[in-house]
Write a protein that holds these residues in place. Structure first.
Motif, PDB file in Angstrom:
ATOM      1  N   PRO A 170      25.293  27.640  51.631  1.00  8.56           N
ATOM      2  CA  PRO A 170      23.939  27.064  51.710  1.00  8.56           C
ATOM      3  C   PRO A 170      23.753  26.148  52.929  1.00  8.56           C
ATOM      4  CG  PRO A 170      24.775  26.912  49.469  1.00  8.56           C
ATOM      5  CD  PRO A 170      25.917  27.354  50.326  1.00  8.56           C
ATOM      6  N   THR A 171      24.814  25.434  53.312  1.00  8.30           N
ATOM      7  CA  THR A 171      24.697  24.569  54.497  1.00  8.30           C
ATOM      8  C   THR A 171      24.410  25.429  55.728  1.00  8.30           C
ATOM      9  OG1 THR A 171      26.314  23.082  53.512  1.00  8.30           O
ATOM     10  CG2 THR A 171      25.867  22.774  55.854  1.00  8.30           C
ATOM     11  N   TYR A 173      23.240  28.458  55.811  1.00 10.24           N
ATOM     12  CA  TYR A 173      21.961  29.171  55.640  1.00 10.24           C
ATOM     13  C   TYR A 173      20.798  28.269  56.053  1.00 10.24           C
ATOM     14  CZ  TYR A 173      18.284  31.784  53.234  1.00 10.24           C
ATOM     15  OH  TYR A 173      17.146  32.489  52.939  1.00 10.24           O
ATOM     16  N   HIS A 174      20.866  27.023  55.604  1.00  8.14           N
ATOM     17  CA  HIS A 174      19.812  26.060  55.941  1.00  8.14           C
ATOM     18  C   HIS A 174      19.782  25.809  57.450  1.00  8.14           C
ATOM     19  CE1 HIS A 174      17.172  22.760  55.916  1.00  8.14           C
ATOM     20  NE2 HIS A 174      18.080  21.833  56.064  1.00  8.14           N
ATOM     21  N   THR A 323      20.693  18.221  60.090  1.00 11.52           N
ATOM     22  CA  THR A 323      20.440  18.795  58.776  1.00 11.52           C
ATOM     23  C   THR A 323      21.451  18.236  57.774  1.00 11.52           C
ATOM     24  OG1 THR A 323      21.951  20.650  58.947  1.00 11.52           O
ATOM     25  CG2 THR A 323      19.779  20.954  59.914  1.00 11.52           C
ATOM     26  N   TYR A 325      21.770  19.497  53.580  1.00 14.53           N
ATOM     27  CA  TYR A 325      22.133  20.590  52.672  1.00 14.53           C
ATOM     28  C   TYR A 325      20.839  21.255  52.223  1.00 14.53           C
ATOM     29  CZ  TYR A 325      24.735  22.828  48.800  1.00 14.53           C
ATOM     30  OH  TYR A 325      25.313  23.722  47.931  1.00 14.53           O
ATOM     31  N   GLU A 326      20.978  22.445  51.641  1.00 25.11           N
ATOM     32  CA  GLU A 326      19.805  23.248  51.300  1.00 25.11           C
ATOM     33  C   GLU A 326      19.011  22.702  50.107  1.00 25.11           C
ATOM     34  OE1 GLU A 326      17.634  25.258  51.790  1.00 25.11           O
ATOM     35  OE2 GLU A 326      18.237  26.792  53.182  1.00 25.11           O
ATOM     36  N   THR A 327      17.796  23.227  49.969  1.00 27.40           N
ATOM     37  CA  THR A 327      17.025  23.074  48.735  1.00 27.40           C
ATOM     38  C   THR A 327      17.712  23.923  47.656  1.00 27.40           C
ATOM     39  OG1 THR A 327      15.702  25.008  49.227  1.00 27.40           O
ATOM     40  CG2 THR A 327      14.880  22.893  50.064  1.00 27.40           C
ATOM     41  N   GLY A 330      16.888  27.448  48.284  1.00 29.79           N
ATOM     42  CA  GLY A 330      17.675  27.940  49.422  1.00 29.79           C
ATOM     43  C   GLY A 330      19.116  28.264  49.020  1.00 29.79           C
ATOM     44  N   CYS A 331      19.662  27.482  48.087  1.00 31.13           N
ATOM     45  CA  CYS A 331      21.030  27.762  47.603  1.00 31.13           C
ATOM     46  C   CYS A 331      21.053  29.114  46.885  1.00 31.13           C
ATOM     47  CB  CYS A 331      21.516  26.666  46.659  1.00 31.13           C
ATOM     48  SG  CYS A 331      21.765  25.078  47.480  1.00 31.13           S
TER      49      CYS A 331
END
Ligand SMILES: NC(=O)c1ccc[n+]([C@@H]2O[C@H](COP(=O)([O-])OP(=O)(O)OC[C@H]3O[C@@H](n4cnc5c(N)ncnc54)[C@H](OP(=O)(O)O)[C@@H]3O)[C@@H](O)[C@H]2O)c1
Length: 388
Positions: A170-171, A173-174, A323, A325-327, A330-331
Motif C-alpha cells: 500500500p505504501t 501503491y500510494h 507521503t 501510508y494509503e487510505t 487504497g490498501c
C-alpha cells in the motif's frame, strides 16, 4: 473470556539499557537486545472484532526505528512499552456477532492505517504512534474488522510473498499513484507516454518500480544489494549498483551516478524518483531528476532533514512529494495487485518466531537478500499448505 498469548514488546527501559551498553552509540546497538518476547492478554471480543491466529509477518523498518529510538523514542512516548508489528497475515478463528465480512477459516492480511483523516490518509500508524494500538508480532490478536483485508490466495504468490506485502505494497501503491498524478498534471500522456522511473534500494522502492514497469515505463533500481538487483532484473527492471558510487559519499560520486543515469535514459534523466532513505540518497535523486520531475518519499531512514537549492528546483520545475501510508480503500486496491504486479523478493531464510530479534538485527545490518519474513506457527491451515 480473555486469553494470554506470546507477543513481542519494545520497552523504553530496554532501549535505555541497550543504549547504555554501547555508550550512547546508536550504530553499535543490537536490536535483538531491545525487542523481547512478552506475554499479552488479548482484549475481550467486541461485536465488530475478529480473533486472528497469526501465520506469518514481515520485518518492517518502523520496528528498527522504535528499537533504536532514532526518530522519536516511541516506546517512551507511549507510556514505556509498545507491542510492535503492523504487517501480518493470519487465519480468522472467530468473529464478533456484527461481523459479516469474515468467517472462521478465512485467510486475511492487515493494514496499518491507524487513524484516517478526513481524506482517508492516516494521522497515525497502527502499532506505532496510534495510542493504545497493539501490534501483530504475536501468536494471536483481536482486531477490528475494518483492519483486515481478505488475502488473495489465488494470486500466484506463496504465503511468504503475501506476508511481505501488507505494509510495503500500500505504501508503494500510494506513492506511485500520487507521483504519477503529479507528473501528469505537468506533462500529459499525449506529450510523453513512457517515463523513466528510478528507485533507491528497499522493499517499497522495488514494489514502486513493479508498478511503473507494469504500466509500460522504464524502471531503474539503484541498490547496493546484488541479490535484490538480480531479482528485479528478472522483471525487466534495470539495476544500478549504488556501491559503485560509494553510496554518494562525495559530489564526484553523485556526478558519476548522474552520468550513468543520463546514459541509461538516452539523455532523458529520471521523470519520477522514489527516495525512501533521504541522507546522501536525496541529493543523488535530485541530481538525476528530469525537468518537471517528481521526487517522492515516505521514509527518512538515513536522515530526517534535507536541504536543496530552491532556485535550481524551481527552474527545473521539480516537485518534492512527501507521503505516508494509503487510505483504507487504497490498501484494498493495492491488495488486488498481489501477484499480478507485486512479486516481492523475500529474504532466503524464513525466520522462526523465536528468532524475530535476530531477524531485526540482520535487517539493521542490511545483510538480507529480500524482505524478511517471520513464521509465527508451524501449524498451518490446509488452505495455505499448497502455497508454502
Ligand atoms: N511511511 C510509511 O508508510 C512507510 C512505509 C514503509 C517504509 N517506510 C520507511 O521507508 C524506509 C525504507 O523502507 P523499506 O521497507 O523500503 O526498506 P527495506 O526493504 O527494509 O530496505 C531498506 C534499504 O535501505 C537501504 N540502505 C541501508 N543502508 C543504506 C545506506 N547506508 N545507504 C543507502 N541505502 C541503504 C538498503 O538498500 P541497498 O539494497 O542499497 O543495500 C535496503 O534495501 C524506512 O525508513 C521505513 O521506515 C515508511
Amino acid at each position: 473470556m480473555s486469553r494470554t498469548v506470546r507477543a513481542y514488546a519494545i520497552t523504553a527501559e530496554a532501549v535505555a539499557r541497550e543504549k547504555d551498553r554501547v555508550g550512547g552509540d546508536v550504530d553499535k546497538m543490537d536490536v535483538a537486545n531491545v525487542i523481547a518476547l512478552d506475554k499479552l492478554e488479548l482484549r475481550d471480543m467486541g461485536p465488530k472484532d475478529v480473533h486472528v491466529r497469526m501465520l506469518a509477518v514481515s520485518g518492517e523498518h518502523n520496528v528498527d526505528h522504535a528499537a533504536l529510538a532514532d526518530t522519536i523514542n516511541i516506546a517512551d512516548a507511549r507510556g514505556g512499552r509498545i507491542y510492535p508489528g503492523n504487517s501480518a497475515l493470519g487465519e480468522v478463528i472467530d468473529v464478533g456477532e456484527r461481523v459479516d465480512k469474515f468467517k472462521a477459516g478465512d485467510i486475511v492480511v492487515t493494514h496499518c492505517n491507524g487513524d484516517p483523516d478526513q481524506f482517508g490518509f492516516p494521522l497515525r500508524i497502527w502499532a506505532y504512534d496510534q495510542p493504545e494500538s497493539i501490534g501483530w508480532y504475536a501468536e494471536e490478536a483481536v482486531v477490528g474488522d475494518w483492519q483486515l483485508i481478505r488475502a488473495p490466495l489465488d494470486s500466484g504468490l506463496t504465503l511468504w510473498e503475501m506476508a511481505a506485502l501488507p505494509l510495503r505494497a500500500p505504501t508503494a501503491y500510494h506513492m506511485w499513484r500520487r507521483a504519477l498524478g503529479i507528473y501528469r498534471l505537468k506533462v500529459p500522456r499525449e506529450k510523453q507516454a513512457v517515463l523513466n522511473v528510478l528507485g533507491f534500494g528497499g522493499g517499497v522502492s522495488e514494489l514502486f518500480l513493479m508498478l511503473a514497469k507494469d504500466e509500460g515505463h522504464n524502471a531503474f533500481f539503484c541498490s547496493g544489494s546484488p541479490d535484490r538487483r538480480a531479482a528485479l532484473d528478472k522483471l525487466g527492471i534495470v539495476g544500478i549498483d549504488q556501491k559503485k558510487y560509494n553510496r554518494f559519499a562525495t559530489k564526484d560520486d553523485v556526478n558519476a551516478f548522474r552520468k550513468e543515469v543520463r546514459d541509461l535514459t538516452n539523455g532523458g534523466d529520471a521523470h519520477i524518483v522514489c527516495d525512501m532513505l533521504r541522507g546522501p540518497v536525496f541529493p543523488a535523486g535530485l541530481a538525476v531528476a528530469a525537468r518537471q520531475g517528481v521526487n517522492t518519499s515516505a521514509g527518512w531512514q538515513l536522515s530526517q532533514v534535507v536541504e536543496y537549492n530552491s532556485t535550481v528546483m524551481s527552474v527545473k520545475q521539480v516537485t518534492l512529494d512527501h507521503t505516508h501510508y494509503e487510505t483504507i480503500e487504497g490498501c484494498h486496491a493495492a491488495t488486488e495487485l498481489y501477484g499480478r504486479v507485486f512479486k516481492p523478493t523475500v529474504h532466503k531464510e524464513i525466520y522462526p518466531f523465536e528468532d524475530l530479534g535476530r531477524c531485526f538485527e540482520e535487517m539493521h545490518q542490511n545483510i538480507q537478500t529480500g524482505i524478511p519474513i517471520i513464521r509465527i506457527t508451524d501449524d498451518l491451515p490446509d488452505s495455505v499448505k499448497g502455497i508454502i
